[in-house]
Write an enzyme that holds these catalytic residues in place. Structure first.
Site, mmCIF file in Angstrom:
data_model
loop_
_atom_site.group_PDB
_atom_site.id
_atom_site.type_symbol
_atom_site.label_atom_id
_atom_site.label_comp_id
_atom_site.label_asym_id
_atom_site.label_seq_id
_atom_site.Cartn_x
_atom_site.Cartn_y
_atom_site.Cartn_z
ATOM 1 C CE1 TYR A 1 37.180 25.026 -33.237
ATOM 2 C CE2 TYR A 1 37.905 24.200 -35.376
ATOM 3 C CZ TYR A 1 36.969 24.851 -34.600
ATOM 4 O OH TYR A 1 35.812 25.330 -35.173
ATOM 5 C CB SER B 1 34.812 22.432 -37.134
ATOM 6 O OG SER B 1 35.894 22.787 -37.969
#
Length: 340
Positions: A157, A132
């Site tokens: 995350y 990501s």
């Protein structure tokens, strides 16, 4: 992509990217084994809708499996013997990681090491996995390059995604598994995730509800249309990384190593200001938004901007769908799907 006798396993197949990638491959006669745990982080109904569309293809097999279930994963690999694994299953969402950190440990850490272990024992030829843009965290030098350090995450995350890259490198080094990590930049499009801003903005503008604009609109995102993401993945499938025996840490190349390991950014290479983004949605919807300006939220970053030069060099590809075109397609899908 060479499709001769190739079986591809896609995790998170009922998810947004997993669905679109699978659909593209199924239309091109690739055999796909798809797994998903169909969790309730967002609409299970939408995930089931995606699966229903995929199940129309004879070359698609779906098995409901949670990546935490190592024995079930082993059984599945023994049964289907995939050559290529594309791991798109993960607990997504920056803000939700503050509310429910355990979900990220279970899926993104335990689940991912189970994928790595299974690939280790089943002679997988190439593991591609989702990272990501969040890994760039507090970085301020743009565009973000895969040669930049990513040691300052600002959400759990992001930390789990950086951990995935480290874990993948370890398995590439120890067991010679070719691994390719893809740092996705704000992916959007039809049948997308309802927890994403573009989805909720569209919904609320159509329904006449206010929208929350964080950091008073002073943010930029490198929005990347789903078809560009799919094309990039497909082009990389037959490009497993190879060892670079000449690599050393002083070279400045942090995206590869002496192991068969590689990291790429996949982004549009064209950040859009949040106010501009909202105006495009307003234009496509045909209504003005009622904006509520709010402060920056924990875990958010001011700007994302992908350097995709290595993607261009290695596979002659660069995402190029404009925000106007992409949002237009999304709004058309949204109106048809929700009959509004």
């Amino acid at each position: 992509m060479n499709k001769k006798e190739k079986r591809i396993l896609i995790t998170g197949v009922a998810g947004f990217i997993g669905y679109h990638l699978s659909l593209h491959m199924l239309k091109n006669d690739i055999e796909i084994v798809g797994i998903d745990n169909l969790n309730s982080y967002y609409s299970v109904e939408l995930k089931q809708k995606r699966l229903k569309l995929l199940c129309k293809y004879k070359n698609f097999n779906f098995v409901r499996v949670d990546l935490k279930a190592k024995e079930s994963l082993d059984e599945l690999f023994n049964r289907f013997k995939p050559e290529i694994v594309i791991n798109l299953a993960a607990q997504a969402g920056v803000r939700y990681s503050i509310v429910n950190p355990q979900a990220y440990v279970d899926s993104n850490l335990i689940g991912f090491v189970n994928v790595l272990e299974t690939c280790r024992y089943h002679s997988v030829k190439h593991l591609i996995y989702a990272s990501s843009s969040s890994v760039y965290g507090g970085n301020s030098v743009v565009p973000f390059s895969t040669n930049h350090q990513v040691d300052h995450p600002v959400s759990l995350y992001a930390a789990t995604k950086k951990s995935n890259e480290l874990m993948a490198h370890t398995y590439s080094h120890l067991y010679n598994i070719p691994t390719t990590g893809l740092r996705f930049f704000t992916v959007y499009g039809p049948l997308g995730r309802p927890d994403m801003a573009y989805f909720s903005f569209t919904k609320n503008i159509i329904e006449g509800n206010p929208i929350k604009v964080f950091n008073h609109g002073k943010m930029e995102r490198d929005f990347t249309y789903i078809d560009d993401i799919v094309e990039g993945i497909v082009k990389l499938i037959d490009k497993p990384p190879i060892k670079n025996p000449q690599w050393d840490e002083s070279s400045g190349d942090l995206s590869s190593s002496t192991a068969p390991y590689k990291i790429y950014n996949i982004g549009n290479n064209a950040p859009v200001k949040l106010e501009k983004f909202i105006s495009v949605i307003e234009d496509k919807v045909g209504k003005k938004a009622n904006k509520i300006y709010m402060n920056m939220q924990p875990g958010d970053v001011l700007k994302t901007y992908a350097d995709v030069s290595d993607l261009e060099r290695d596979i002659d590809f660069k995402p190029n769908t404009s925000i106007e075109e992409g949002i237009g397609r999304f709004v058309d899908w949204y109106r048809e799907y929700y009959n509004c």
